[in-house]
Design a protein around this motif. Structure first.
Motif, PDB file in Angstrom:
ATOM      1  N   ASN A 255       0.792  -1.163   0.170  1.00  0.00           N
ATOM      2  CA  ASN A 255      -0.131   0.084  -0.070  1.00  0.00           C
ATOM      3  C   ASN A 255       0.807   1.335  -0.026  1.00  0.00           C
ATOM      4  O   ASN A 255       0.391   2.280  -0.650  1.00  0.00           O
ATOM      5  CB  ASN A 255      -0.903  -0.067   1.013  1.00  0.00           C
ATOM      6  CG  ASN A 255      -2.098  -1.024   1.128  1.00  0.00           C
ATOM      7  OD1 ASN A 255      -2.336  -1.402   0.078  1.00  0.00           O
ATOM      8  ND2 ASN A 255      -2.351  -1.585   2.242  1.00  0.00           N
TER       9      ASN A 255
ATOM     10  N   ARG B 190       1.812   1.907  -3.631  1.00  0.00           N
ATOM     11  CA  ARG B 190       0.783   2.228  -4.221  1.00  0.00           C
ATOM     12  C   ARG B 190       0.769   3.872  -4.069  1.00  0.00           C
ATOM     13  O   ARG B 190       0.076   4.690  -5.022  1.00  0.00           O
ATOM     14  CB  ARG B 190      -0.715   1.636  -3.917  1.00  0.00           C
ATOM     15  CG  ARG B 190      -0.721   0.238  -4.267  1.00  0.00           C
ATOM     16  CD  ARG B 190      -2.027  -0.384  -4.007  1.00  0.00           C
ATOM     17  NE  ARG B 190      -1.907  -1.780  -4.252  1.00  0.00           N
ATOM     18  CZ  ARG B 190      -2.588  -2.736  -3.752  1.00  0.00           C
ATOM     19  NH1 ARG B 190      -3.375  -2.252  -2.677  1.00  0.00           N
ATOM     20  NH2 ARG B 190      -2.600  -4.064  -4.260  1.00  0.00           N
TER      21      ARG B 190
ATOM     22  N   GLU C 282       3.447   5.727  -5.729  1.00  0.00           N
ATOM     23  CA  GLU C 282       3.022   5.979  -7.229  1.00  0.00           C
ATOM     24  C   GLU C 282       2.117   6.724  -7.551  1.00  0.00           C
ATOM     25  O   GLU C 282       2.112   7.610  -8.664  1.00  0.00           O
ATOM     26  CB  GLU C 282       2.481   4.399  -7.937  1.00  0.00           C
ATOM     27  CG  GLU C 282       3.644   3.262  -7.595  1.00  0.00           C
ATOM     28  CD  GLU C 282       4.716   3.209  -8.870  1.00  0.00           C
ATOM     29  OE1 GLU C 282       3.936   3.583  -9.962  1.00  0.00           O
ATOM     30  OE2 GLU C 282       5.665   2.758  -8.730  1.00  0.00           O
TER      31      GLU C 282
END
Length: 47
Positions: free
Chosen positions: A33, A36, A39
């Motif tokens: 996570n 993520r 990103e």
């Protein structure tokens, strides 16, 4: 009429709110996570 912040505070102090807070904390510690999120931030900064 209660403000949005007071309603949110009341919810977070309830048993359901505490449970949700713990789930979010656990999810935030997950390396997948975290990647993520990095990103997503990178993509937003690109714009």
């Amino acid at each position: 009429m209660a403000s949005l912040m007071s309603k949110l505070t009341d919810f977070l102090r309830s048993p359901q709110g505490r449970k949700l807070t713990e789930q979010v904390k656990r999810a935030a510690q997950d390396p997948k996570n975290q990647q993520r999120v990095r990103e997503a931030v990178r993509k937003l900064r690109k714009r």
